[in-house]
Design a protein around this motif. Structure first.
Motif, PDB file in Angstrom:
ATOM      1  N   UNK A 119     -14.768   5.253 -27.521  1.00 46.77           N
ATOM      2  CA  UNK A 119     -14.840   6.121 -28.701  1.00 46.77           C
ATOM      3  C   UNK A 119     -15.254   7.543 -28.337  1.00 46.77           C
ATOM      4  N   UNK A 120     -15.834   7.688 -27.131  1.00 47.42           N
ATOM      5  CA  UNK A 120     -16.329   9.000 -26.703  1.00 47.42           C
ATOM      6  C   UNK A 120     -15.332   9.674 -25.770  1.00 47.42           C
ATOM      7  N   UNK A 121     -14.814   8.915 -24.793  1.00 48.28           N
ATOM      8  CA  UNK A 121     -13.795   9.436 -23.888  1.00 48.28           C
ATOM      9  C   UNK A 121     -13.187   8.280 -23.110  1.00 48.28           C
ATOM     10  N   UNK A 122     -12.049   8.496 -22.425  1.00 54.36           N
ATOM     11  CA  UNK A 122     -11.481   7.428 -21.601  1.00 54.36           C
ATOM     12  C   UNK A 122     -12.502   6.901 -20.585  1.00 54.36           C
ATOM     13  N   UNK A 123     -12.428   5.593 -20.337  1.00 56.24           N
ATOM     14  CA  UNK A 123     -13.464   4.917 -19.560  1.00 56.24           C
ATOM     15  C   UNK A 123     -12.941   4.468 -18.210  1.00 56.24           C
ATOM     16  N   UNK A 124     -13.812   4.523 -17.185  1.00 59.52           N
ATOM     17  CA  UNK A 124     -13.437   4.059 -15.851  1.00 59.52           C
ATOM     18  C   UNK A 124     -13.674   2.568 -15.644  1.00 59.52           C
ATOM     19  N   UNK A 125     -14.295   1.889 -16.590  1.00 56.90           N
ATOM     20  CA  UNK A 125     -14.378   0.440 -16.536  1.00 56.90           C
ATOM     21  C   UNK A 125     -15.435  -0.146 -15.622  1.00 56.90           C
ATOM     22  N   UNK A 126     -16.371   0.686 -15.134  1.00 53.40           N
ATOM     23  CA  UNK A 126     -17.350   0.137 -14.184  1.00 53.40           C
ATOM     24  C   UNK A 126     -18.445  -0.686 -14.850  1.00 53.40           C
ATOM     25  N   UNK A 127     -18.412  -0.822 -16.162  1.00 55.63           N
ATOM     26  CA  UNK A 127     -19.348  -1.734 -16.839  1.00 55.63           C
ATOM     27  C   UNK A 127     -18.929  -3.193 -16.663  1.00 55.63           C
ATOM     28  N   UNK A 128     -17.683  -3.427 -16.258  1.00 54.15           N
ATOM     29  CA  UNK A 128     -17.202  -4.791 -16.054  1.00 54.15           C
ATOM     30  C   UNK A 128     -17.596  -5.309 -14.671  1.00 54.15           C
ATOM     31  N   UNK A 129     -17.876  -6.600 -14.541  1.00 54.05           N
ATOM     32  CA  UNK A 129     -18.230  -7.158 -13.229  1.00 54.05           C
ATOM     33  C   UNK A 129     -17.034  -7.177 -12.290  1.00 54.05           C
ATOM     34  N   UNK A 281     -19.100  -4.303  -6.417  1.00 52.26           N
ATOM     35  CA  UNK A 281     -18.603  -4.862  -7.675  1.00 52.26           C
ATOM     36  C   UNK A 281     -19.192  -4.078  -8.837  1.00 52.26           C
ATOM     37  N   UNK A 282     -18.412  -3.958  -9.888  1.00 52.99           N
ATOM     38  CA  UNK A 282     -18.888  -3.296 -11.090  1.00 52.99           C
ATOM     39  C   UNK A 282     -19.918  -4.127 -11.819  1.00 52.99           C
ATOM     40  N   UNK A 283     -20.427  -3.562 -12.890  1.00 46.86           N
ATOM     41  CA  UNK A 283     -21.473  -4.209 -13.674  1.00 46.86           C
ATOM     42  C   UNK A 283     -22.725  -3.373 -13.702  1.00 46.86           C
ATOM     43  N   UNK A 284     -23.449  -3.433 -14.793  1.00 49.36           N
ATOM     44  CA  UNK A 284     -24.656  -2.633 -14.964  1.00 49.36           C
ATOM     45  C   UNK A 284     -25.873  -3.409 -14.492  1.00 49.36           C
ATOM     46  N   UNK A 285     -26.922  -2.678 -14.191  1.00 47.23           N
ATOM     47  CA  UNK A 285     -28.167  -3.350 -13.783  1.00 47.23           C
ATOM     48  C   UNK A 285     -29.352  -2.689 -14.473  1.00 47.23           C
TER      49      UNK A 285
END
Length: 285
Positions: A119-129, A281-285
């Motif tokens: 909703x803010x801007x295009x996303x790079x997807x690094x929140x996904x594992x 690997x992606x995903x938040x911590x």
């Protein structure tokens, strides 16, 4: 006063980016460079916010949770330069979303964070594992490709900047993406198969094809030279920020020291900014 903290990785551009039958997608390339965000929420005191995108992410997260706080504070510590194609905005936004939820004792699924980010801007997807194919305009995940390979990355920024929102609103973008679809299709097949079979050389070939295909969309003046150096370094392939300025080369640990490869580039282009890191690997911590 409620406090929460979260961190999100950046990227070295993308392994592949383009369209397939007109639908936009990317295969993300998270790297071990992070943005850490701390959020404080209260009903008293003064709001301390200077990060516009993160502030929007915080407000949208509170809206999703059905809550409202009049005074908020956001603090960020980031190793990611802005407007270079290293996912700095997505990292800030994603970390802010999760930090906001954690301040209230909640966690958020990656899909929720991705929708807020989009909703803010295009996303790079690094929140996904792991490594993920996703639609960067909507945040929707398409296919999980497994965990990140144990590879090093040398990243170089020759200079300049690209505004992600302006780039994705270009009137010629759809036609340029259509023009490169045959190469992108080949790239996604090689990267996907390489990741699923742990054939990193195949993955590198696919990333290189996507980097070359993107020359019709956002030309990198130094890409030919970068590919030549990558060959001399026995790299598996090269990466680019498809909507940014940086370029990367993928190195196998134990074969080429990333510090030596980074120094090789610095000696030849001292005006460039050069990092060395690793794919994660992606995903938040």
């Amino acid at each position: 006063m409620f406090r929460g903290t979260a961190a999100a990785p950046g990227t070295c551009g993308e392994l592949v980016q383009g369209t397939l039958q007109g639908e936009p997608f990317l295969i993300n390339c998270p790297v071990d460079l992070w943005s850490e965000v701390s959020v404080e929420l209260s009903q008293q005191g003064e709001a301390r916010v200077s990060l516009d995108k993160s502030c929007r992410a915080l407000r949208l997260t509170l809206q999703y949770l059905g809550l409202e706080y009049s005074n908020v504070s956001i603090n960020r510590v980031s190793a990611l330069p802005e407007s270079k194609g290293m996912g700095s905005s997505t990292a800030d936004i994603a970390a802010t979303c999760l930090a906001t939820a954690r301040a209230l004792g909640r966690e958020l699924e990656p899909e929720v964070i991705a929708k807020i980010a989009a909703q803010i801007e295009p996303s790079d997807g690094q929140m996904y594992p792991g490594i993920m194919i996703c639609n960067h305009l909507t945040g929707e995940p398409k296919k999980y490709l497994g965990q990140a390979p144990p590879l090093n990355v040398v990243i170089a920024d020759p200079g300049g900047s690209v505004d992600t929102v302006l780039f994705n609103s270009r009137k010629d973008l759809a036609s340029k993406n259509f023009q490169k679809e045959p190469m992108v299709k080949q790239a996604i097949e090689l990267v996907t198969r390489g990741l699923l079979t742990e054939d990193w050389e195949m993955m590198g070939r696919g990333a290189t094809i996507s980097a070359q295909a993107n020359q019709v969309v956002l030309p990198k003046p130094h890409l030919a030279l970068w590919r030549q150096w990558a060959s001399e370094m026995r790299a598996l392939g090269v990466l680019v920020a498809h909507s940014g300025t940086v370029m990367g080369m993928i190195l196998t640990p134990g074969k080429v020291d990333p510090r030596e490869a980074a120094e090789f580039v610095r000696r030849r282009k001292p005006e460039w900014t050069v990092w060395h890191t690793s794919m994660i690997s992606g995903g938040l911590r």
